[in-house]
Design a protein around this motif. Structure first.
Motif, short mmCIF file in Angstrom:
data_model
loop_
_atom_site.label_atom_id
_atom_site.label_comp_id
_atom_site.label_asym_id
_atom_site.label_seq_id
_atom_site.Cartn_x
_atom_site.Cartn_y
_atom_site.Cartn_z
N LEU A 1 42.56 44.22 42.93
CA LEU A 1 43.55 45.18 42.42
C LEU A 1 44.92 44.90 42.99
CD1 LEU A 1 42.06 48.78 42.45
CD2 LEU A 1 42.95 47.49 40.51
N ALA A 2 44.96 44.57 44.30
CA ALA A 2 46.25 44.29 44.96
C ALA A 2 46.95 43.13 44.25
CB ALA A 2 46.02 43.98 46.43
N THR A 3 46.16 42.11 43.88
CA THR A 3 46.74 40.97 43.18
C THR A 3 47.28 41.40 41.82
OG1 THR A 3 44.84 39.85 44.10
CG2 THR A 3 46.27 38.54 42.70
N TYR A 4 46.48 42.19 41.10
CA TYR A 4 46.93 42.66 39.77
C TYR A 4 48.22 43.46 39.90
CZ TYR A 4 42.11 41.54 38.43
OH TYR A 4 40.92 40.91 38.24
N PHE A 5 48.25 44.37 40.90
CA PHE A 5 49.46 45.17 41.11
C PHE A 5 50.64 44.27 41.40
CE2 PHE A 5 47.09 49.21 42.27
CZ PHE A 5 47.64 49.93 41.23
N GLY A 6 50.39 43.26 42.22
CA GLY A 6 51.45 42.32 42.60
C GLY A 6 52.04 41.65 41.38
N PHE A 7 51.15 41.12 40.51
CA PHE A 7 51.62 40.45 39.29
C PHE A 7 52.37 41.43 38.40
CE2 PHE A 7 48.47 37.00 40.06
CZ PHE A 7 49.38 35.96 39.98
N LEU B 1 57.40 43.38 36.19
CA LEU B 1 58.36 44.47 35.92
C LEU B 1 59.72 44.14 36.49
CD1 LEU B 1 56.50 47.85 36.56
CD2 LEU B 1 57.69 47.09 34.48
N ALA B 2 59.72 43.56 37.69
CA ALA B 2 61.00 43.23 38.35
C ALA B 2 61.78 42.21 37.52
CB ALA B 2 60.72 42.69 39.75
N VAL B 3 61.07 41.21 36.99
CA VAL B 3 61.74 40.19 36.16
C VAL B 3 62.34 40.85 34.92
CG1 VAL B 3 61.36 38.15 34.72
CG2 VAL B 3 60.32 38.28 36.99
N LEU B 4 61.52 41.71 34.26
CA LEU B 4 62.01 42.41 33.06
C LEU B 4 63.24 43.26 33.39
CD1 LEU B 4 58.76 43.63 31.24
CD2 LEU B 4 60.35 41.81 30.57
N GLY B 5 63.13 43.99 34.53
CA GLY B 5 64.23 44.86 34.95
C GLY B 5 65.50 44.05 35.18
N PHE B 6 65.34 42.89 35.78
CA PHE B 6 66.48 42.04 36.09
C PHE B 6 67.15 41.57 34.79
CE2 PHE B 6 68.24 37.83 37.36
CZ PHE B 6 69.19 38.31 38.24
N LEU B 7 66.29 41.15 33.85
CA LEU B 7 66.82 40.70 32.55
C LEU B 7 67.58 41.84 31.87
CD1 LEU B 7 63.85 38.56 31.16
CD2 LEU B 7 66.06 37.77 32.07
#
Ligand code: UDP
Ligand code: MG
Length: 326
Positions: free
Chosen positions: A233-239, A244-250
């Motif tokens: 789950l931690a890995t999934y959350f990480g991805f 989300l961060a990449v989308l937010g940045f764009l």
């Protein structure tokens, strides 16, 4: 004189069930006598404080087929059953709750299937009587969650009430894990398995010895013992959060290019801090659950401590699991 070979061992873990023991012995012995093979009833006293211990000793002195194993303190249901297996001598072993919620008469059907050649015959609850809405709902959710996320196919609505062939018991005796979920271990070993439906009765007397805390503990052992899903789950959350961060940045670049000021810096930062703080704490907690279990295995303490037991029988697990060394 050579003792008669025990065919059937019935194991009942007992935690403060003084009012029930006479009836348990009575009903189990009627059923086992019908089968007509030598049997033993192993009563594992899991640190009783209500006089059950004296009752167990009394039953054992009246009938030598009753074998007491008396713990030094409460080690929990799964460990009590494990000790019963260590001390059992039968060609087949039946695990049953002491409170008579698992009707002893069903043993006849379990034995029948065993004689047909199945090595694991588990009893499936089709109905449950006298249990609260809360217990039934949480149990049902628990079985379904475990079924979905674990790596072994643990049959639905199946408790510990089952018959195990000696071969299976011997394999399970070699499994030394401290945090035990016997149903999972029983599914993991394989062999020829089959279910027999039964109606789970209400308790004969007394109240449940499985408060929410113990139920939660069992669920955690089931999940961590048979699944890496929480760690993944931690890995999934990480991805997901990196995505989300990449989308937010764009989005931020686009908004800036068109001259918009809609996203205020502070709000977003706060939300992000809380969100990632939460995710990190959860992930750490999950890691902690696994590491704590590793730590327990590393300590290698005995699984249980026996204060007193039937001198005629000795466990043959070479003392690894208990304080008994011979
Ligand atoms: N039990 C035990 N140790 C414990 C809790 C329970 O040996 O710490 C025994 C209890 O005496 C009973 C069986 O495990 O024979 C199942 O417990 P209970 O009936 O209280 O659970 P429930 O049926 O309510 O889930
Ligand atoms: Mg019960």
């Amino acid at each position: 004189m050579e003792k008669t070979k025990v065919c059937l061992s019935v194991i009942a873990p007992v935690y403060n069930e003084a009012e029930i023991l006479d009836e348990l012995y009575h009903r189990v012995s009627i059923v086992l006598d019908q089968i007509g093979e030598p049997w033993e009833l192993i009563l594992v006293d899991d640190g009783c404080t209500d006089g059950s211990t004296d009752k167990i000793i009394e039953l054992a002195s009246a009938d030598e087929r009753v074998r007491p194993v008396i713990f030094a303190r409460n080690f929990g249901h799964q460990i009590a059953v494990t000790a019963g297996m260590d001390y059992s001598q039968g060609e087949a072993v039946v695990i049953i709750d002491a409170d008579l919620q698992d009707p002893p008469e069903v043993i006849l059907e379990l034995v029948e299937k065993w004689r047909e050649g199945y090595e694991v015959v588990y009893a499936v609850r089709t109905e449950r009587e006298g249990e609260s809405w809360f217990k039934k709902t949480t149990a049902s959710l628990f079985y379904r969650l475990i079924y979905r996320i674990t790596d072994v196919a643990i049959p639905l609505d199946t408790g510990d009430f089952r018959l195990l062939d000696r071969q299976v018991v011997d394999v399970m005796k070699k499994m030394d894990e401290h945090h035990r979920f016997l149903r999972g271990m029983g599914a993991w070993v394989g062999f020829r398995q089959i279910g027999v439906p039964y109606k789970r009765a209400a308790r004969f007397a007394g109240t449940t010895k499985y408060p929410l805390k113990k139920m939660f503990g069992l669920a955690m052992n089931a999940i961590t013992g048979f699944s890496y899903f929480p760690l993944q789950l931690a890995t999934y959350f990480g991805f997901a959060s990196a995505g989300l961060a990449v989308l937010g940045f764009l989005a931020w670049i686009v908004l800036r290019l068109i001259g918009s000021q809609t996203i205020s810096g502070q709000t977003i930062t706060l939300i992000a801090i809380f969100f990632f703080g939460g995710v990190q704490m959860i992930s750490l907690g999950i890691l902690g659950e696994y590491i704590g279990r590793l730590y327990d295995e590393a300590k290698g303490r005995p699984l249980y401590i026996v204060r007193k037991f039937d001198k005629n029988i000795k466990p043959d697990s070479k003392g690894k699991r208990s304080n008994e060394t011979k």
